[in-house]
Enzyme design. Structure first.
Site, mmCIF file in Angstrom:
data_model
loop_
_atom_site.group_PDB
_atom_site.id
_atom_site.type_symbol
_atom_site.label_atom_id
_atom_site.label_comp_id
_atom_site.label_asym_id
_atom_site.label_seq_id
_atom_site.Cartn_x
_atom_site.Cartn_y
_atom_site.Cartn_z
ATOM 1 N N ALA A 1 14.316 -64.893 -82.711
ATOM 2 C CA ALA A 1 15.199 -66.033 -82.459
ATOM 3 C C ALA A 1 16.105 -65.745 -81.257
ATOM 4 O O ALA A 1 15.612 -65.572 -80.150
ATOM 5 C CB ALA A 1 16.011 -66.379 -83.706
ATOM 6 N N LYS B 1 4.055 -62.199 -82.993
ATOM 7 C CA LYS B 1 5.264 -61.603 -82.423
ATOM 8 C C LYS B 1 5.001 -60.188 -81.926
ATOM 9 O O LYS B 1 5.488 -59.798 -80.848
ATOM 10 C CB LYS B 1 6.386 -61.608 -83.457
ATOM 11 C CG LYS B 1 6.878 -62.996 -83.820
ATOM 12 C CD LYS B 1 7.921 -62.965 -84.927
ATOM 13 C CE LYS B 1 8.414 -64.360 -85.272
ATOM 14 N NZ LYS B 1 9.396 -64.381 -86.371
ATOM 15 N N GLY C 1 16.563 -69.341 -88.109
ATOM 16 C CA GLY C 1 17.579 -70.376 -88.210
ATOM 17 C C GLY C 1 17.630 -71.217 -86.956
ATOM 18 O O GLY C 1 17.477 -70.703 -85.848
#
Length: 810
Positions: A607, A678, A792
């Protein structure tokens, strides 16, 4: 002596002409007022003359009646009743003369240059009579009595000896207010009406000012002065307070139509300042043009352009070292009456490119091919090449000469925005850097230059946002919250020009308010989708563009190559492209480097955590990444941290979905595929060539749970609760915890569930946090640790925002 010139836009509007009255009557005396024809009348007279000569009686009468009606109505609106009979008598006499000339042309079906000059002069002859009647105490003078011309090379040029003498004689003892028509003149030998060319009213005023050694020349128009660029193209353009004569001349010659170019020479020779003011906004400061203009604190004063031109190129090996080739080129063009405004020649002397109007270009090619016919036949030279649909841009400023690297910076910013230059000219004075671009690129070119050289108050980034879900929506809110601060503190304007969801799209070159755009988007009739977004990006062709991808769309990721090749930077929360086939990933990186734009995807891993940038900085400084060990799934970390005696596996997975940590289908997260992506991205950014299929993937759920429908998965998942609870109790007794870990070591990668005891950095990882251990040549004994929120919408949007700021720092 005060000399004032008012243009057609000032004279031709009721507000403007009433302001003229105030400006003149409230100023110093003596004063000479030079006026143009009412706006549009000169063009109407030219059309009327051609119509009469064509024999169209009905159209001629209609055109003449329109001109009569316009001037009669104007007199009725603005002239006080006591003065109206006298001015009506004068104008009716002039209109009667005009009718007689038109009738003669109609009868003989001929329009000679002499007659055309006579017809077109009635615009200024009529307007000057009306203005003289409006201004209290004004006296009317016919400019033909003192502005004299002589014929030279088929054109009328000013006979300065006679003109200066007659101007001085006419106004020697004059102390009041004089009004005269600009543009019109008289042949000194034949006594026939001539003119000084389009824009000649400015020239008339300058000639009078120079002859009388006036204190200043005031040019009153419908703009506040010279602008840094065309405000119709660049809304942020602003008025230039002071210009030197040279700077003003260069801007005028390249399309800044504030002042007619020849105007500057007579007053420059006498060091008379020119003040350009707005008739409709007389309080504005305007632009002062003078010899001793204070230097700008920026290298470029202003940008001007010729919006439609053609370029003719003469080339061939026979030109090298041959004396007289250019003389032949320019003599041929001069003899053909063709004017050029920019010339570019290669140092090797193999080609000379000449810029001219599109109307002249085809004939120029014919004339040059005829002049060099023998050399072309022998193969020593090529036929003249014609390039159409071009525009010429001039960056003007006396300080360019004192600023090293100015040309390099200019070409760099143009190249970074995908703007190709076809020809360049920079004289030894280094006051004007001119270049040719395709006309379709003109708007973009002007915006890039205005923005990059800080003529604009702010540097602009034009954002196209694809995806308005949780991350995209959060990003819009963050931009709205920070926008004013960025403009104030960093002079950076984030201009949202496109927003696209699945169903609707919203696009505006002028900008969209990020605070309200989601509501506007719902009401927009424009369809959504990636295809529509790409169409709008191509059509806008806007400068400093950034494509911001907040989707998980393969279709969007497939567009990155085209975007980067088109000099559009890409900021991606979408990790599909960077983790797809290595060849595509590598192509995107190379294209971004070659085009001088950015492909940034920091939020693909962790993130908003600074993971990818840290790896890039380490490698750029010469370090080598040896090992990566990381917990990169906020979803899986949330699940394993939530497991307890009261919360079973099936419940924890359901909570992750409901709280927005997992994908709508949580099997994507539970399979570890996202973690594989990732790890692939981190390994690639660490300098390793790896495909996703080469990473070992260890499942912690039975393989058949990933088959079938999502509903079947939810029904079957509780079957695993008892097994995972038993294992959880064992781990608790051994003081260990589960972590789903991605590892890269010795050129190989794997992802899987691992157990860690107290004392290990992974043990105390809370909630949905991510953690990364980087072992490098420098950080070998004590690996570099990065830890924080790894999931988030808010933190991911913040990471995207940070990448946008990195684009701004190009």
């Amino acid at each position: 002596m005060r000399i004032l010139k008012f243009g057609g836009s000032s004279v031709g509007a009721t507000e403007g002409i009433l302001n003229i009255k105030k400006i003149v009557e409230g100023g110093e005396r003596p004063a000479i007022v030079v006026v143009s024809a009412l706006r549009g009348v000169t063009d109407a007279l030219i059309d009327l003359a051609q119509t009469a000569a064509s024999g169209n009686a009905e159209a001629t009468k209609a055109g003449y009646d329109n001109i009569c009606a316009r001037h009669r109505d104007y007199i009725a609106q603005i002239i006080p009743a006591p003065r109206r009979p006298r001015v009506t008598e004068q104008t009716e006499q002039l209109l009667a003369e005009l009718q007689s000339i038109l009738h003669g042309m109609y009868l003989i079906r001929e329009l000679t240059p002499k007659t055309a000059d006579a017809v077109v002069a009635y615009g200024e002859r009529l307007s000057s009579v009306i203005v003289a009647a409006l201004i209290d105490g004004a006296h009317h003078f016919d400019a033909r009595t003192f502005i004299k011309t002589r014929r030279q090379g088929g054109k009328h040029i000013v006979d300065f000896d006679q003109t200066n003498r007659l101007v001085c004689e006419t106004f020697k003892d004059f102390q009041g207010i004089a009004v005269t028509g600009g543009f019109i003149s008289e042949d000194a030998q034949e006594g026939i009406t001539t003119n000084l060319g389009r824009g000649g009213s400015d020239y008339t005023a300058a000639i009078i000012a120079a002859a009388l050694d006036a204190a200043r020349l005031e040019i009153w128009t419908d703009v506040d002065g010279f602008m840094t660029a065309d405000p119709r193209v660049i809304p942020t353009a602003y008025t230039i307070g002071r210009l030197s004569y040279g700077e003003a001349m260069e801007l005028c010659n390249f399309g800044a139509k504030v002042v007619y170019p020849p105007t500057i020479y007579p007053v420059c020779r006498k060091n008379i300042p020119i003040i350009v003011k707005n008739t409709f906004n007389p309080e504005a400061g305007g632009t002062v043009i003078s010899k001793d203009a204070a230097q700008s604190d920026r290298p470029i004063r202003g940008i001007s352009s010729v919006n439609d031109m053609s370029m003719v190129t003469v080339s061939g090996s026979a030109m090298v070292g041959v004396i007289g080739v250019n003389r032949r080129i320019f003599t041929t063009l001069a003899d053909g009456g063709i004017s050029v405004f920019m010339v570019a020649q290669t140092a090797s002397e193999t080609s000379t490119s000449i810029c001219m109007t599109p109307a002249d270009a085809p004939r120029a090619c014919q004339l040059l091919d005829s002049e060099f016919a023998r050399e072309i036949a022998d193969g020593a030279m090529n036929a003249a090449q014609l390039l159409t649909g071009m525009a010429c841009v001039a960056a003007v400023g006396e300080r360019m000469k004192q600023t090293p690297g100015i040309a390099g910076k200019l070409f760099s910013v143009l190249g970074r925005n995908g703007i190709s230059i076809s020809a360049v000219a920079l004289g030894a004075l280094e006051m004007n850097l001119s270049f040719v671009v395709e006309r379709t690129q003109l708007r973009k070119t002007l915006n890039v230059l205005h923005d990059s050289f800080f003529l604009s108050e702010h540097q602009e980034l034009n954002l196209f946002l694809c995806g308005t879900g949780t991350v995209g929506g959060s990003l819009l809110q963050q931009i709205a919250d920070r926008r004013e601060a960025l403009m104030r503190e960093r002079r950076l304007k984030l201009n949202l020009v496109g927003v696209c969801g699945r169903s609707h799209g919203l696009f505006s070159r002028e900008g969209i308010d990020p605070a309200t755009c989601l509501d506007q988007l719902k009401q927009s009739p424009v369809p959504g989708g990636v295809e529509q977004m790409m169409k709008e990006i191509r059509e806008m062709n806007i400068f400093n563009s950034v494509f911001v991808d907040c989707t998980a769309s393969e279709e969007a990721a497939a567009c990155y190559g085209e975007l980067l090749a088109g000099n559009v930077s890409v900021v991606a929360a979408n990790k599909i492209a960077a983790s797809s086939a290595y060849a595509y990933y590598d192509t995107l990186k190379q294209t971004a480097r070659e085009r001088g734009v950015k492909y940034l995807f920091e939020t693909n891993v962790g993130a908003g955590l600074p993971i990818i940038n840290t790896i890039n900085d380490l490698r750029a400084s010469g370090d080598r990444i040896e090992r990566i060990s990381a917990v990169l799934s906020g979803t899986l970390n949330f699940v394993f941290n939530t497991l307890s005696a009261d919360v079973k596996l099936s419940q924890a997975v359901r909570m992750a979905q409901e709280q927005g940590y997992s994908e709508p289908d949580p099997r994507i997260d539970l399979s570890g595929r996202d973690v594989v992506r990732k790890l692939v991205i981190l390994a690639r950014e660490s300098g390793y060539r790896v495909e996703a299929g080469e990473v070992a993937q260890e499942l912690f759920l039975p393989k058949d749970f990933f088959e079938g429908s999502l509903e079947d998965f939810w029904q079957r998942l509780p079957q695993l609760d008892a097994r995972f609870e038993a294992e959880r109790q064992r781990l608790a007794a051994e003081k260990k915890r589960w972590r789903f870990v991605a590892e890269w070591a010795e050129g190989k990668g794997s992802v899987g569930l691992r157990e860690y005891g107290q004392g290990h950095p992974f043990y105390d990882l809370e909630g949905s946090n991510n953690i990364l251990l980087l072992t490098t040549e420098r950080y070998h004994e004590y690996p570099l640790l990065i830890q924080g929120y790894g999931a988030g919408a808010a933190v991911t949007a913040a990471g995207v925002f940070a990448d946008i700021m990195r684009v701004a720092n190009l």
